[in-house]
Enzyme design. Structure first.
Site, PDB file in Angstrom:
ATOM      1  N   CYS A  56      -8.723   0.240   7.358  1.00 50.63           N
ATOM      2  CA  CYS A  56      -7.884   0.411   5.989  1.00 50.63           C
ATOM      3  C   CYS A  56      -6.829  -0.615   5.998  1.00 50.63           C
ATOM      4  CB  CYS A  56      -7.240   1.859   5.852  1.00 50.63           C
ATOM      5  SG  CYS A  56      -6.290   2.386   7.255  1.00 50.63           S
ATOM      6  N   CYS A 126      -4.250   8.301   8.367  1.00 49.38           N
ATOM      7  CA  CYS A 126      -2.744   7.927   8.228  1.00 49.38           C
ATOM      8  C   CYS A 126      -1.908   8.870   9.268  1.00 49.38           C
ATOM      9  CB  CYS A 126      -2.074   7.916   6.957  1.00 49.38           C
ATOM     10  SG  CYS A 126      -2.696   6.892   5.750  1.00 49.38           S
TER      11      CYS A 126
END
Length: 163
Positions: A56, A126
């Site tokens: 990402c 994340c």
């Protein structure tokens, strides 16, 4: 032309029907990130964790400053290149590690960060980065401490050899 306008209107309506929202905690940490910045990475009291997710493009640097006598994390800083969830996860991680012992922060799990921020499944990576950054910072600090202890133990022998 009428079809084009109707098509644009349908697209607009679909977007309005299916909005994507971040949880208010993510927005708060994104708009008002805590502990942004960095310490001198060469400071022996500082541990630095640098982690990234190539899939990402998120990159997270988290640093801890440790009181050498007590082992308590007295301060933390981060710099993150990534989405709002990555920035919020970093911000939360720095808040959570302050004032804790290193062994205690090693128990912080990404699932706790994700739950606190109400991250959707697609953003769990994340919070995983934040957990990995904490562990990497602690490992870096411990490695520095071991190296400085080895160096300080070797100094008397080196001085005696020079005499």
């Amino acid at each position: 032309m009428l079809r084009q306008l109707a098509s644009k209107r349908l697209i607009t309506q679909r977007i309005q029907i299916l909005p994507r929202f971040y949880h208010e905690k993510v927005i708060d940490h994104f708009n008002n990130p805590r502990n942004v910045g960095s310490f001198d990475k060469n400071d022996p009291a500082v541990g630095t964790g640098l982690v990234g997710a190539p899939a990402c493009g998120d990159v997270m640097k988290l640093q801890i400053k440790v009181d050498d006598t007590t082992g308590e994390i007295v301060d933390a800083r981060f710099k993150t290149f990534g989405c709002g969830s990555a920035i919020a996860s970093s911000s939360v991680a720095t808040e959570w590690v302050k004032g804790k012992q290193m062994e205690e922060v090693m128990t912080i799990k990404n699932t706790e960060i994700a739950k606190h921020l109400s991250l959707p499944p697609v953003k769990l990576h994340c919070s995983m980065l934040a957990e990995d950054a904490i562990k990497a910072a602690v490992k870096d600090y411990k490695t520095k401490r071991e190296k400085s202890n080895v160096d300080s133990d070797a100094e008397p022998a080196v001085q005696a050899a020079k005499a």
